[in-house]
Design a protein around this motif. Sequence first.
Motif, PDB file in Angstrom:
ATOM      1  N   TYR A   1       0.842  -1.190   0.000  1.00  0.00           N
ATOM      2  CA  TYR A   1       0.000   0.000   0.000  1.00  0.00           C
ATOM      3  C   TYR A   1       0.883   1.248   0.000  1.00  0.00           C
ATOM      4  O   TYR A   1       1.998   1.228   0.520  1.00  0.00           O
TER       5      TYR A   1
ATOM      6  N   GLN B   1       0.737   5.218   1.289  1.00  0.00           N
ATOM      7  CA  GLN B   1      -0.025   6.104   2.155  1.00  0.00           C
ATOM      8  C   GLN B   1       0.580   7.507   2.135  1.00  0.00           C
ATOM      9  O   GLN B   1       1.700   7.723   2.608  1.00  0.00           O
TER      10      GLN B   1
ATOM     11  N   GLY C   1      -1.585  12.008   5.978  1.00  0.00           N
ATOM     12  CA  GLY C   1      -2.951  12.320   6.365  1.00  0.00           C
ATOM     13  C   GLY C   1      -4.021  11.550   5.636  1.00  0.00           C
ATOM     14  O   GLY C   1      -5.213  11.822   5.814  1.00  0.00           O
ATOM     15  N   GLN C   2      -3.638  10.591   4.827  1.00  0.00           N
ATOM     16  CA  GLN C   2      -4.600   9.811   4.049  1.00  0.00           C
ATOM     17  C   GLN C   2      -4.603   8.356   4.472  1.00  0.00           C
ATOM     18  O   GLN C   2      -3.698   7.895   5.170  1.00  0.00           O
ATOM     19  N   GLY C   3      -5.618   7.628   4.032  1.00  0.00           N
ATOM     20  CA  GLY C   3      -5.630   6.194   4.245  1.00  0.00           C
ATOM     21  C   GLY C   3      -4.730   5.498   3.241  1.00  0.00           C
ATOM     22  O   GLY C   3      -4.377   6.076   2.209  1.00  0.00           O
ATOM     23  N   PRO C   4      -4.356   4.267   3.521  1.00  0.00           N
ATOM     24  CA  PRO C   4      -3.518   3.520   2.573  1.00  0.00           C
ATOM     25  C   PRO C   4      -4.236   3.262   1.256  1.00  0.00           C
ATOM     26  O   PRO C   4      -5.411   2.906   1.247  1.00  0.00           O
ATOM     27  N   GLU C   5      -3.531   3.442   0.169  1.00  0.00           N
ATOM     28  CA  GLU C   5      -4.051   3.157  -1.165  1.00  0.00           C
ATOM     29  C   GLU C   5      -3.428   1.857  -1.672  1.00  0.00           C
ATOM     30  O   GLU C   5      -2.212   1.694  -1.658  1.00  0.00           O
ATOM     31  N   PHE C   6      -4.286   0.985  -2.138  1.00  0.00           N
ATOM     32  CA  PHE C   6      -3.847  -0.320  -2.619  1.00  0.00           C
ATOM     33  C   PHE C   6      -2.916  -0.189  -3.813  1.00  0.00           C
ATOM     34  O   PHE C   6      -3.179   0.566  -4.747  1.00  0.00           O
TER      35      PHE C   6
ATOM     36  N   LEU D   1       3.573   0.801   2.766  1.00  0.00           N
ATOM     37  CA  LEU D   1       3.242  -0.196   3.781  1.00  0.00           C
ATOM     38  C   LEU D   1       3.117  -1.572   3.152  1.00  0.00           C
ATOM     39  O   LEU D   1       2.571  -1.721   2.059  1.00  0.00           O
TER      40      LEU D   1
ATOM     41  N   LEU E   1      -9.191   3.541  10.620  1.00  0.00           N
ATOM     42  CA  LEU E   1      -9.355   3.154   9.218  1.00  0.00           C
ATOM     43  C   LEU E   1     -10.286   1.956   9.117  1.00  0.00           C
ATOM     44  O   LEU E   1     -10.171   1.019   9.904  1.00  0.00           O
TER      45      LEU E   1
ATOM     46  N   GLY F   1     -10.606   2.929   3.527  1.00  0.00           N
ATOM     47  CA  GLY F   1     -11.142   4.276   3.496  1.00  0.00           C
ATOM     48  C   GLY F   1     -10.032   5.261   3.826  1.00  0.00           C
ATOM     49  O   GLY F   1      -8.911   4.862   4.161  1.00  0.00           O
ATOM     50  N   ALA F   2     -10.348   6.548   3.738  1.00  0.00           N
ATOM     51  CA  ALA F   2      -9.341   7.590   3.982  1.00  0.00           C
ATOM     52  C   ALA F   2      -9.088   7.809   5.463  1.00  0.00           C
ATOM     53  O   ALA F   2      -8.108   8.455   5.842  1.00  0.00           O
TER      54      ALA F   2
ATOM     55  N   ARG G   1      -9.545  10.907  11.689  1.00  0.00           N
ATOM     56  CA  ARG G   1      -8.485  11.261  12.639  1.00  0.00           C
ATOM     57  C   ARG G   1      -9.121  11.766  13.917  1.00  0.00           C
ATOM     58  O   ARG G   1      -9.750  12.835  13.935  1.00  0.00           O
TER      59      ARG G   1
END
Lengths: 114, 111
Positions: free
Chosen positions: A35, A37, A40-45, A91, B88, B102-103, B106
């Motif tokens: 992933y 990341q 400030g964002q979620g993990p992107e596949f 990650l 998350l 998801g994003a 926080r």
Amino acid sequence: GAGVSQSPRYKVAKRGQDVALRCDPISGHVSLFWYQQALGQGPEFLTYFQNEAQLDKSGLPSDRFFAERPEGSVSTLKIQRTQQEDSAVYLCASSLRGLYYGYTFGSGTRLTVV
Amino acid sequence: TQLLEQSPQFLSIQEGENLTVYCNSSSVFSSLQWYRQEPGEGPVLLVTVVTGGEVKKLKRLTFQFGDARKDSSLHITAAQPGDTGLYLCAGEKVRDNDMRFGAGTRLTVKP
């Protein structure tokens, strides 16, 4: 080892340089994920392996990104000709088989391209 | 467009308050997980929900999976500063074997 190990922990690369990021999954874990990341964002596949087979690489942003897991254990994510937009935490996660068994994440590699 | 939409994006509350965060999608998931991530570390698994309508409790945390398996919620009772982090949700789509996040929400809990 007891957990997922990623190396290096931090990497600073000059723009245009190639980098290789390593992931040592938990021994015996079949599934392995990469992933990306951003802050400030979620993990992107990025990509997913089951043993040595790369079953899904649809998340790789460009053909500069390449991942391999030749013996079904250690995996390497390679980024060629790095660009500033590649700066992120990368990650790795592994699982015994699938989501039902839970995923264990490494602490990530923070890549900064300058 | 995110496959999983989390809300709120940011939440700042006082110690002792209750809160709920949401994870929504138009897709059906075979299972869904919640993770908590602290700065400089990878996400740590909190719970996996599998059955539509399922409710799981983990001390002060209550997780619910929607009946249609498209959404989930996380409720924290009497929040503590130690609950601060990025929450998350991640889902595995039916017939797929990969996991999408998801994003995140926080959460900051002030003493």
